[in-house]
Write an enzyme that holds these catalytic residues in place. Structure first.
Site, short mmCIF file in Angstrom:
data_model
loop_
_atom_site.label_atom_id
_atom_site.label_comp_id
_atom_site.label_asym_id
_atom_site.label_seq_id
_atom_site.Cartn_x
_atom_site.Cartn_y
_atom_site.Cartn_z
CB SER A 92 -6.77 2.38 -0.16
OG SER A 92 -5.79 2.47 0.86
CE LYS A 93 -10.75 -4.67 2.37
NZ LYS A 93 -11.04 -5.86 1.72
NE ARG A 94 -1.63 1.83 2.21
CZ ARG A 94 -1.29 3.10 2.24
NH1 ARG A 94 -0.78 3.61 3.35
NH2 ARG A 94 -1.46 3.89 1.21
#
Ligand code: GLU
Length: 484
Positions: free
Chosen positions: A252-254
């Site tokens: 994910s972006k994280r």
């Protein structure tokens, strides 16, 4: 079903290898896409073949020019050059529709007049019987539909038996044909579906190896049915496991599912480091961690792509980046750091400034893991006295032994040239005469010259700043009001 040859690899047949990267321009070039592009590029280069770029822009609502630009920019940044012109899938829609017609004529496809309501009823029935929903159209064997009534064209997919894909990464994967359905080739408005477009384009572009994320493995079975219906040559498939985050969850972006432009601009990575990191993410060659491009081309093969998802590890990427920063030419690093330095100091750098920035790289690069750190650590060179002191540096100035800065300033002012030797002598003799260790002088001196508590070695700082600038900063720091 049309007869077909079993899937074969081109290593065996000796035909020219042709790979492709086929991104959908609905967002940035994310890190997983960049790895797919890299693997295809390396595979083609390793085999002396061709690597093609196809922009899959058929989803008109979601495709944007900005995304196309970002993809092309990202590939150029990673030096993933492609052969021939970029193919834009949407521009080939007529050809895709023509293939659907051909399949109709061959009896491999049919016009289906199922309405939305009928499809919904079928779906409900499947749910009630707890069966997977598969379209079984009564129109499969009918030819009496009214052409003026809206309809779709579906593939007459095989219903019995099974199909096996000998995937170069996943191994043999078998699916029962009963699990596949007669998917749509042409929608009722005459537009081709993604599944049709991909197969036609891969065929027309002469793609021999389809290397992509394993989220497309399910599609491959449908695509193969279509390829066989047309009697086309089957490509070799290699479905590479997706990249996961450090915690094993889907990226994910994280975790770092950012555009490669963010890796460059916001995180300060060099393309050499990103390429090396992506290469190792899912592929290996013994213990090799630092792999040059030439080595990558020489060594790359699908056989060494792992079957389990790889985990994205920022620390590893940072360490590689530090390595490539240390190995890079100073002028290359200075060019990359320049825009950020200009932004933060609020003015354009002159040629002389750029020369200074370049010279400074020798002392800055051993300490940095990212180009953000490189640029930030160079800022002190371009600030004007009086400096804005960081809190810790201000404290070091306040803590400086009485008169020590005045003493070192006087000694530095007295030297004729500004040679490294003279600078060092002036600083060392000041600390000796004051009966202080060099560190006791170096800390406030660094604070006075850079406004910071961390910088390259103090002699390098003095040499880089030059005589006038160093003396001006020291004079300004003497007057630094105590207690501020
Ligand atoms: N356009 C698809 C995607 O971006 C890739 C299709 C393919 O590689 O076959 O996921």
């Amino acid at each position: 079903m049309a007869s077909h040859n079993p899937t074969q690899s081109d290593e065996a047949t000796g035909a020219q290898v042709v790979t492709r990267f086929a991104p959908s321009p609905t967002g940035f070039l994310h890190i997983g896409g960049a790895r797919t592009a890299l693997f295809n590029w390396l595979f083609a280069r390793h085999h002396g073949g061709k690597f093609l770029l196809r922009i899959e822009d058929t989803d008109r609502a979601r495709s944007t020019d900005a995304a196309i630009d970002a993809i092309i920019d990202g590939m150029q940044w990673l030096s993933l050059d492609w052969d021939g012109d970029t193919v834009y899938q949407f521009s080939r829609a007529d050809r895709h529709a023509a293939v659907a017609q051909e399949l109709l004529e061959k009896g491999e496809a049919y016009r289906c007049y199922l309405t939305q309501d009928e499809l919904a009823a079928m779906r409900t029935e499947a749910q009630e019987k707890r069966l997977p929903f598969r379209v079984r159209s009564p129109w499969r064997d009918r030819t009496d539909g009214d052409l003026s009534v809206p309809h779709v064209i579906r593939l007459k997919a095989p219903q019995d038996g099974e199909v096996t894909i000998s995937d170069k990464v996943q191994g043999d994967v078998t699916v029962q044909n009963a699990e596949l359905d007669d998917f749509i080739l042409l929608r009722s408005d005459g537009t081709p579906t993604y599944m049709l477009s991909v197969v036609v384009d891969d065929n027309d572009m002469g793609i021999t190896h389809v290397i992509r994320g394993d989220d497309h493995l399910n599609n491959a079975f449908r695509q193969l049915a279509l390829i066989r219906a047309m009697g086309w040559r089957e490509p070799t498939y290699a479905h590479v496991p997706l990249i996961h985050g450090a915690d094993g969850a889907k990226l994910s972006k994280r975790h770092g599912a950012l555009g490669v432009d963010a890796y460059r601009d916001e995180l300060g990575f060099l393309p050499e480091a990103v390429n090396n990191y992506l290469l190792r993410l899912g592929w290996g060659h013994g213990d090799a961690e630092i792999i040059s491009r030439d080595e990558a081309i020489a060594w790359f093969g699908i056989d060494n792509v792992g079957r389990s998802p790889s985990r994205f590890d920022f620390k590893k990427l940072e360490n590689l980046n530090g390595h490539y920063i240390r190995e890079s030419e100073n002028s290359y690093l200075a060019d990359i750091a320049k825009p950020r330095v200009e932004k933060l100091v609020g003015r354009a750098l002159s040629d002389a400034d750029l020369a200074l920035l370049t010279a400074a790289m020798e002392s800055l690069k051993p300490r940095a893991k990212t180009m953000i750190e490189v640029a930030d650590s160079a800022l002190f060179l371009f600030e004007t006295a009086p400096l804005n002191f960081e809190e810790k540096a201000a404290q070091q100035l306040r803590d400086a032994p009485d008169g020590i800065l005045a003493a070192v300033t006087a000694k530095l002012r007295a030297i004729d040239g500004w040679s490294a030797e003279d600078i060092e002598h002036a600083v060392r003799s000041t600390s000796e005469e004051a009966g202080l260790g060099l560190g006791k002088l170096a800390q406030p001196l660094r604070a006075a010259l850079t406004g910071r508590s961390v910088s390259p070695g103090i002699f390098d700082v003095l040499a880089l700043l030059g005589r006038d600038n160093s003396l001006a900063r020291l004079d300004a720091a003497h007057n630094y009001p105590a207690g501020t």
